[in-house]
Scaffold this active site. Sequence first.
Site, PDB file in Angstrom:
ATOM      1  N   GLU A  62     -42.490 133.914 100.175  1.00  0.00           N
ATOM      2  CA  GLU A  62     -43.601 133.913  99.220  1.00  0.00           C
ATOM      3  C   GLU A  62     -44.924 134.255  99.898  1.00  0.00           C
ATOM      4  O   GLU A  62     -45.152 133.904 101.050  1.00  0.00           O
ATOM      5  CB  GLU A  62     -43.737 132.520  98.595  1.00  0.00           C
ATOM      6  CG  GLU A  62     -42.501 132.085  97.851  1.00  0.00           C
ATOM      7  CD  GLU A  62     -42.565 130.636  97.418  1.00  0.00           C
ATOM      8  OE1 GLU A  62     -41.976 130.320  96.367  1.00  0.00           O
ATOM      9  OE2 GLU A  62     -43.202 129.822  98.121  1.00  0.00           O
ATOM     10  N   ASP A 233     -39.867 121.586  93.994  1.00  0.00           N
ATOM     11  CA  ASP A 233     -40.936 122.577  94.178  1.00  0.00           C
ATOM     12  C   ASP A 233     -40.453 124.013  94.054  1.00  0.00           C
ATOM     13  O   ASP A 233     -41.099 124.924  94.542  1.00  0.00           O
ATOM     14  CB  ASP A 233     -41.633 122.358  95.515  1.00  0.00           C
ATOM     15  CG  ASP A 233     -40.664 122.489  96.673  1.00  0.00           C
ATOM     16  OD1 ASP A 233     -39.475 122.736  96.427  1.00  0.00           O
ATOM     17  OD2 ASP A 233     -41.107 122.342  97.813  1.00  0.00           O
TER      18      ASP A 233
END
Lengths: 350, 350
Positions: A62, A233
């Site tokens: 990410e 998450d």
Amino acid sequence: MTEKLNVVPFVSVDHMMKLVLAVGVERFLTEMSAYIEEDFLRWEQFDKTPRIASHSHDGVIELMPTSDGHLYGFKYVNGHPKNTRDGRQTVTAFGVLADVGNGYPMLLTEMTILTALRTAATSAVAAKYLAPKGADTMAIIGNGAQSEFQAVAFKALLGVNKLRLYDIDASASQKCKANLAGMGFDIVIADNAQDAVEGAQIITTVTADKQLATILTDNMVGTGVHINAVGGDCPGKTELHKDILLRSDIFVEFPPQTRIEGEIQQLAADHPVIELWQVMAGKAQGRNSSAQVTLFDSVGFAIEDFSALRYVRDKLIDTGLFEELDLLADPDEPRDLFGMLLRAAKASAV
Amino acid sequence: MTEKLNVVPFVSVDHMMKLVLAVGVERFLTEMSAYIEEDFLRWEQFDKTPRIASHSHDGVIELMPTSDGHLYGFKYVNGHPKNTRDGRQTVTAFGVLADVGNGYPMLLTEMTILTALRTAATSAVAAKYLAPKGADTMAIIGNGAQSEFQAVAFKALLGVNKLRLYDIDASASQKCKANLAGMGFDIVIADNAQDAVEGAQIITTVTADKQLATILTDNMVGTGVHINAVGGDCPGKTELHKDILLRSDIFVEFPPQTRIEGEIQQLAADHPVIELWQVMAGKAQGRNSSAQVTLFDSVGFAIEDFSALRYVRDKLIDTGLFEELDLLADPDEPRDLFGMLLRAAKASAV
């Protein structure tokens, strides 16, 4: 700091550890929390976007950028649950802070350690606004890499000094307890999650499972508790039974991201949530009664990394704990990049 | 390469220059072009997304990620036209190549020089498929930082050895000519753009103006010419008169990005364009007649950076032109990040 235009200060893992130790872990967390609060209070000034994820069979890579119009920051972070098999970290990260005015990077730093610290600091900042007054006991369910950072942050910011640890792997709890020895905690290792939460005003869940898991069931959560849900998450990864969510007031960082990644992925897309920054800014209510169950559905947002980068950058000037990285081409004449190459050839021929 | 898990190979500006010079600029461009062609031929395997831009008053900072499922690459690049006033580069860049399987970075490198090289290599690769056969004369309008790289790439890949240079700043043309001396070019500096294009089978436009500009008007472009439009590369920045576009066959890298950034931002959103990779793969026609005007509307796409990163990574093994960067936290026990910090404290106390 240097004025050489080609050079970017770089904080290696070794320098980051030295920086944290030189400042002191508790003070580092306390000071960084102030940067996080400062940035949450000017939330509306930031460019905000959900992280840009590249998913693969084994994990995700990410990029998390944000900017306040003066500084720009981004973090590269991966999440690969199977990495521990090869002795690698599940999550590693590095980040860059840059000057919006000229686009030049001002800092490159490791962020594996820094992310662990900023995650814990953000949890503790949220709890300052949400946990019951005078809370001194925290259950920590999941005693992996993030657990000690959470403990120290809650001690530094809220005075929490009683810990009740539980992990499905008892050796993880032993490791956590041993690491926290001599830091002023009263630590109990519990036999199960139910046992761990007994008497705790704050429950931190921070397990590493990637599947939809139920670490906490509804009957385990008493009235008035603050839940600090850190481990859920990413899509498909949650820790709390849905019934807990339905009777909690839910506080989040950035709703568009949390609805994808957080505990609330279990709920309808329009289920009401409260933005943490609004509580901090006095625009929304935080804890409003001693019976209320509050839930911080933490997923980690780019602005927290931005705050962490700002803090580290400011700390470098005093400590000198960085290297100078020759990262930027700097020809004498900006339009003459090719000429710089030719001159390098001549210089090496001499 | 190293097996130390904490270490990432880093190519500084100095090492990049040494690498380019050790390989030789022409050979570097030729070899990197082969990596670009290889990746264009497997275009459909890549995750593709327009670059993620953070715009500000003075410029833009962008992240350009892509992945082929095995490797992941991204580039950080800024564009700040006013930077040259302070002796800074308009564009600087660095990039990272990572292993999709474990998310660990495998290479961190400067990319200011590398971007100049990959942009030129991509232009030359496109021209291999689009320029008239036997083209040996190229006009270069705009003689700034990218101009020499374009010249050398077209010589290396197509045998172009006659250059006609023009820049509104005559000293830029002089600089370009001087830098290319002794490399086998026959170079003419033209008095104006009209003069520059005379007799050229290839016209490269690579000016740095940010405004909508008209470097080439319709009457200047004869039949059969290939236009390599490099300078128009962000919203509001174009170089060609719309009439030229309307009578050209237009070839692009990634249409969703080029429609925002390229010359074709002047055209309707559904104006037909041809994807370069399809020409290379034999799925679409390139040049189909000696009268056709072909236009490569170059804006620069993440896959080209990916190819460049792959090429540099492969070159490191032989040359050793890199440093080892302590970028990744690597505790002996992955779950024990905090313990690593404690052990660092003990080690420094001894």
